[in-house]
Write an enzyme that holds these catalytic residues in place. Structure first.
Site, PDB file in Angstrom:
ATOM      1  N   GLU A 191      39.367  27.977  43.335  1.00  0.00           N
ATOM      2  CA  GLU A 191      38.668  28.328  44.787  1.00  0.00           C
ATOM      3  C   GLU A 191      38.038  26.960  45.105  1.00  0.00           C
ATOM      4  O   GLU A 191      37.721  26.566  46.191  1.00  0.00           O
ATOM      5  CB  GLU A 191      37.914  29.601  44.896  1.00  0.00           C
ATOM      6  N   ASP A 233      36.732  30.756  39.051  1.00  0.00           N
ATOM      7  CA  ASP A 233      36.208  29.497  38.538  1.00  0.00           C
ATOM      8  C   ASP A 233      34.545  29.254  39.351  1.00  0.00           C
ATOM      9  O   ASP A 233      34.241  29.791  40.267  1.00  0.00           O
ATOM     10  CB  ASP A 233      37.027  28.341  39.178  1.00  0.00           C
TER      11      ASP A 233
END
Length: 368
Positions: free
Chosen positions: A129, A67
């Site tokens: 994350e 991400d």
């Protein structure tokens, strides 16, 4: 291979919460190279990608997150990939699609070696994350990494070796005052003013000092409260960041805040609580600088690049905190040179990407 992978990864939009497409790409890439892939669903965030490569000797986990943050204004380069000299620009190029590309490339290269010439390698690409580390936590909770000996995380470190990081609590402080007419404020107790006085005194708190991680810190992130018409506000709330080092836990943090309220003679009632999050607290960790895996990494780095890496410790948090504490494995963080992380015109050095990939490959070989 690693640069081609980087271009592909950056071309796929993957802000946290929208990782489905990049997850499918990585799974397909690994399958095209004859590797068995497992998808571990993370509700609302797509799936983690896991691939297992049996070998001999130690078991190493390769970890990267898929991400990115959301696209910010101010870009002058193509946020989905633009090469200019040695710099490759793009959202997430440094944080951390370059590291992810290097891990993928190294993992595929390991798969081409005879089993006896490689360690057991578990490749993991995780979601979220940048949010609450839901992907890393689901991975740890699944038990799939329990037999790991060491974790290598490819966050961008400018080719320095990170061996630990501070942890973090997000604190909610509420102050309860007394309502009265604003024309007669002395008849009430202004919760906003009292809370303002309190957060303005956070600098008085003395922090524990850790010889590697340094000291903790406070930062007020938000303060809010309002009056009911022309009234003295009787409630105010602050959200405060508290970075911690080893030896500082929640009991210590809550106690020091309540003690501060007494020291500044705070009027009204105060309530201190954790700001709720869907995953466990991010706790601090540190790896010994003479750990056997650290020594192997230093030796490999010296051989490949001509010198040992500079040792650093993280000021803030990431998935590495979970691997270093809840998984409780030596967690090494090492990635390429780049800049403007989370900002406009984020970039990564292509030559650094190639160097980092070489270090990864030789480190894995050295673990046999």
């Amino acid at each position: 291979m690693e640069f081609d992978l980087l271009k592909e990864l950056v071309s796929i939009s993957s802000p946290f919460g929208k990782e489905e497409e990049i997850s499918k790409f990585i799974a397909s890439f690994l399958e095209e190279h004859g590797l068995e892939v497992e998808l571990l669903p993370v509700e609302g965030f797509g799936s983690n990608v896991i691939a297992h490569l049996p070998g001999r000797g130690h078991t190493v986990v390769l970890n990267g997150h898929m991400d990115t943050v959301n696209l910010s204004p101010g870009w002058t380069k193509n946020p989905y990939g633009e090469l200019e000299g040695d710099r490759f620009y793009g959202l997430g190029s440094a944080d951390m699609k370059a590291g992810l590309a290097a891990l993928l490339s190294a993992f595929v290269e390991m798969a081409e070696l005879p089993r006896k010439e490689r360690p057991t390698v578990i490749f993991t690409a995780v979601v979220d994350e940048e949010g609450y580390s839901r992907g890393a936590w689901e991975l740890i909770r699944s038990g799939k990494l329990d037999r790991a000996d060491v974790v290598l995380v490819a966050e961008p470190t400018n080719e320095r070796l990170m061996l630990g990081a501070r942890g973090r609590f997000v604190v909610q402080v509420e102050v309860f005052g007394k309502k009265a007419h604003a024309a007669r404020p002395y008849e009430g107790l202004n919760a906003i003013e009292e809370l303002g006085r309190f957060v303005g005194s956070l600098w008085k708190i003395r922090f524990r000092n850790h010889r590697k991680l340094g000291a903790g810190s406070y930062c007020t992130l938000r303060i809010e409260g309002s009056a009911d018409g022309l009234s003295v506000p009787d409630y105010a709330r602050a959200i405060i960041d508290r970075h911690v080092v080893i030896g500082e836990d929640w009991d210590r943090v809550s106690s020091e805040l309540l003690n501060l309220a007494e020291r500044v003679k705070l009027k009204g009632d105060i309530r201190v609580s954790k700001f709720e999050r869907p995953t466990p607290d991010m706790l601090p960790y540190a790896v010994r600088e003479n750990d056997r895996f650290v020594n192997i990494f230093k030796s490999v780095h010296r051989t490949v690049l001509g010198g040992e890496p500079e040792i650093i410790y993280g000021r803030s948090v990431g998935d590495f905190n979970y691997f270093g504490t809840y998984l409780n494995k030596p967690t090494l963080v090492y990635g390429p040179v780049g800049g403007n992380w989370h900002g406009s015109d984020e970039w990564v050095s292509v030559e650094s990407l190639k160097r980092v990939k070489r270090v990864y490959v030789e480190f894995l070989k050295a673990l046999v």
